[in-house]
Write an enzyme that holds these catalytic residues in place. Structure first.
Site, PDB file in Angstrom:
ATOM      1  N   GLU A 106      40.905  25.992  57.858  1.00 12.83           N
ATOM      2  CA  GLU A 106      39.882  25.635  57.915  1.00 12.83           C
ATOM      3  C   GLU A 106      38.296  26.440  58.358  1.00 12.83           C
ATOM      4  O   GLU A 106      37.657  26.300  58.111  1.00 12.83           O
ATOM      5  CB  GLU A 106      40.324  24.299  58.549  1.00 12.83           C
ATOM      6  CG  GLU A 106      41.458  23.588  58.748  1.00 12.83           C
ATOM      7  CD  GLU A 106      41.558  23.027  57.460  1.00 12.83           C
ATOM      8  OE1 GLU A 106      40.514  22.628  57.014  1.00 12.83           O
ATOM      9  OE2 GLU A 106      42.249  22.522  56.711  1.00 12.83           O
ATOM     10  N   GLU A 161      38.577  25.312  48.075  1.00 10.13           N
ATOM     11  CA  GLU A 161      39.835  25.482  48.509  1.00 10.13           C
ATOM     12  C   GLU A 161      40.524  27.248  48.105  1.00 10.13           C
ATOM     13  O   GLU A 161      40.890  27.950  49.148  1.00 10.13           O
ATOM     14  CB  GLU A 161      40.669  24.929  47.858  1.00 10.13           C
ATOM     15  CG  GLU A 161      42.394  24.612  48.411  1.00 10.13           C
ATOM     16  CD  GLU A 161      42.628  24.604  49.596  1.00 10.13           C
ATOM     17  OE1 GLU A 161      41.696  23.238  50.119  1.00 10.13           O
ATOM     18  OE2 GLU A 161      43.400  23.847  50.162  1.00 10.13           O
TER      19      GLU A 161
END
Lengths: 497, 497
Positions: A266, A295
């Protein structure tokens, strides 16, 4: 003189963006802070905000302003890209009539609810009629968007997550990867069986210490807590806004390693957000380029960097100190074996770097077939299990570990799955280019100095916002468009060398 | 058949209300969670939300719908009151033209910023020009609202906090109280000097134990954590929404008593919100009646109930157990002396129940004079110090402890101050009626059973929302309009009996 149509548009989208930021904070709050009794009120709040946002984006003046701005001369490169992105978002929003939006929203709620129960009961049959109804509407959405955007049906859905993405390009790279993976996996498993097994550090690991360790490593990597937070939620995510990035995790007192790696993943998302071009905040061109590039930044940090032997050489003693750990489980070599262990399994979210693409390729093939009308929900469980057998040599014991495991399709996210693996491949390719471009990057990581890496990423990726297409960005940053060879080389180096 | 104008209005205001709820959550987040670097972005978010909200309330159709709904027949009592409240809010919002709203918003920001520095430096001179400019605009606001609402200038400002409130009624009760207090205070101080001094329990009091104690007492009183939270902020408040009430406090490791009483005060606010009529959620008639009635519910719980000897008899052993306390400081009699200690001081927010009204009466007189143009900011420090001498026999050592101590005037809240003392008086009057109406209420409090109290308050106050005026509510609940005698009797009983 009044502002030009382009500048009027820019003013408007900055206001939309502030409301999107509000929605992002509410979403974080719901997952981390909101008491359970507030759920109904919160859904009214979110609906009211959404309605306002949608009304502003689809107001009749927007179409006129877009047309006038398109005819305007003298826009610079960023303004032109900004207008392109405004048009794209507007086209997505106006493609659907109100009746379809309402029907979709109801079908999504009903299907998601049915899915929760069906997954708990491992009973696909109860979710099936809801999925059929939802798929019917998603196909209507795809047709309407295909019409508005001049794209094929699947590409029109994909475009929302991956602007400019095309199924035929994905087909090519996934075919390549799909051919490579089964044989490669066999070699990896064989080799792994011959090596000493990884020892798992023994807990319990108190939550406050786990948190302190996560914060310490986040700070080392470059997360600034003046502009963000770390909290707890059931499903970890990176949310909030560019100046208020809110990462969540969950703690398992018996195993800190998995949660910690989730936080670092994250953190990769967070640092991308923080590096977006400041002067274009509030404009579409100042936002993240696409789901796959987002991503790529989390997977670059997690898979390329933090699961590397180099980083673990730095991090292992930090981890050991955090828990007063003792013994061989805390050696960097052992932690590296632990963090690169490959285990074929049924569940995508638990998958390692080597088997993850198989999960994604399966879903991509199936959703494309369903959108095309070539696969019916009734045949989904069978097709799923066949695909799992082909790709990973496994047959799920029930649909709960099969086609019911992910919420995505059941909550209306179609065209999203391929971005996971596109991101993993882009991560390998971008990191490969980074370490070639600046020889200080790899020694920096080994020494806990991430400035060289993020200086390069900032310039080559983060600060570009949505100026370029994914293809252009990759070509500018790495010298070529997405190339599965680099990802394959990364896997071979890490798992077979 | 389309919905009637009244029902169209109701649909609209429910949407506004959802956006107000969003704003309330953002405000809580800012005070409790938001990292410092997010301040600029947050102010854009709040401004965007406010602009949307204002645009919806002042849309041209609103005036037409209000006119048509007013002509509608067959509205019931609640609908009629709802329409009255919608009109009132609409009149406040439309009274000001955009130029004045913008000028006011800028002047408030500049004045509040200047005030922060001026208070830190105890230098009124640097805040004065900003206060002059702001007061000029506030007087314009008052004139415009007075015109729109058919009220006097001060009453027009007061109406936003205290619908239907009138300065001449406040003048009468404050005159009465102002005549009573100085002599009464002398008696109390004399009597207190003759009694044994209160012992203060000795810390340190760990924050987690303070929190656990606060949660325990909140739950005993009736706060349901399925519908709310307790967090930390610099300035304690009760915010959030009716189904998501967010109380904040701050903890002092050396003294738990003051923070705990603050939490119980906010719990009074919270239980009022929770008791508002469920079927009128999202409508003005379903909201809290006024600032003074809101304050009456917090002060009823804090001053009438939780600082009483009866409650402390129940709570003292709970407090002692929470901290493993030992010795005479934990006796209920001692804690009662501690919690009812009277000490004249310069600072309003630190004031006890007996001296608090003096602080409010002073501010009320001064703000009324400034709105009327009879007192210039240049003369404020002198007038302040004279008033303090008259009412409490004290002269502040500097303006930081004088006319610079409260943010209210400097951030644009004029017509707010009297509601604190109106609330204190209403609290005494409502509690007096409650315990007469149900003899189980006082023994319940002593035994830690708050159901009889909140059953009565729910029926007589909370469930009425904004159906009645404050005057009507007090008359229905207690048999007469606001009567300072009851507050005086309460003070005499507690401090001289």
């Amino acid at each position: 003189m009044p502002p030009s149509p382009y500048h009027q548009l820019e003013d408007r989208v900055r206001r939309f963006s502030a409301l999107d930021d509000v929605a992002a904070i509410l979403e974080w709050d719901l997952a981390t802070m909101m008491p359970p009794g507030a759920a109904d009120g919160r859904s009214d709040q979110v609906a009211a905000l959404k309605a306002v946002r949608h009304g502003m984006l689809t107001a009749p003046e927007m179409g006129d302003l877009i047309a006038a701005a398109t005819a305007e001369t003298g826009l610079d490169r960023w303004q032109t890209a900004n207008l392109r992105e405004i048009k794209r978002k507007w086209a997505h929003a106006t493609a659907l009539d109100e009746a379809l939006v309402t029907a979709l929203s109801k079908a999504v709620s009903a299907c998601e609810m049915a899915w929760r129960q069906a997954r708990a009961d491992a009973d696909f049959a109860t979710a099936r009629p809801h999925l059929e109804r939802l798929l019917g509407l998603i196909r209507e959405v795809a047709a309407a968007k295909a019409d508005a955007l001049g794209l094929g049906a699947y590409d029109a859905l994909l475009d929302e997550f991956e602007p400019g993405g095309r199924a035929d390009e994905i087909d090519a790279v996934f075919r390549d990867l799909g051919d490579f993976l089964p044989g490669f996996l066999g070699q990896v498993l064989e080799r792994q069986a011959a090596a000493p097994p990884a020892r798992v550090p023994r807990g319990p690991f108190p939550i406050d210490r786990q948190r302190a360790l996560a914060v310490r490593l986040m700070e080392v990597i470059g997360f600034d807590f003046d502009y963000g937070r770390l909290d707890v939620s059931h499903h970890p995510f990176c949310g909030g806004t560019v100046d208020d990035v809110r990462i969540t995790t969950r703690y398992d007192e018996d195993d800190f390693t998995s949660g910690l790696m989730g936080v670092l993943h994250e953190t990769g998302h967070a640092l991308y957000e923080r590096g977006l071009p400041r002067e274009w905040r509030g404009c579409p061109v100042g936002e993240a380029l696409s789901t796959s590039i987002h991503e790529s930044q989390s997977l670059l940090l997690e898979m390329q960097v933090c699961r590397s032997r180099g980083f673990l050489g730095f991090a292992a003693p930090v981890m050991q100190e955090a828990f007063d750990g003792d013994g061989p489980a805390w050696d960097a070599d052992n932690l590296y074996r632990h963090y690169t262990r490959v285990t074929p399994g049924y569940i995508r979210v638990d998958a390692d770097e080597v088997t993850y693409p198989a999960h994604v390729i399966l879903r991509y093939r199936l959703e494309k077939a369903m959108i095309a009308g070539d696969l019916m929900p009734a045949d989904l469980p069978g097709a799923w299990n066949e695909g799992m057998e082909d790709l990973l040599g496994l047959t799920p014991p029930s649909d709960a570990e099969g086609c019911l495991q992910d919420v995505h399709w059941y909550d209306g996210a179609w065209g999203y799955f391929p971005t996971y693996t596109l991101g993993a491949m882009a991560a390998a390719q971008i990191f490969d280019a980074a370490r070639r471009a600046d020889p200080a990057i790899e020694p920096g990581i080994t020494a806990g100095d991430f400035r060289p890496l993020f200086t390069w990423l900032g310039a080559a990726v983060h600060s570009k916002g949505a100026l370029l297409s994914s293809r252009e960005l990759l070509t500018e940053a790495t010298g070529r468009p997405l190339d599965p060879e680099i990802f394959k080389t990364h896997l071979e180096r890490r798992y077979l060398a």
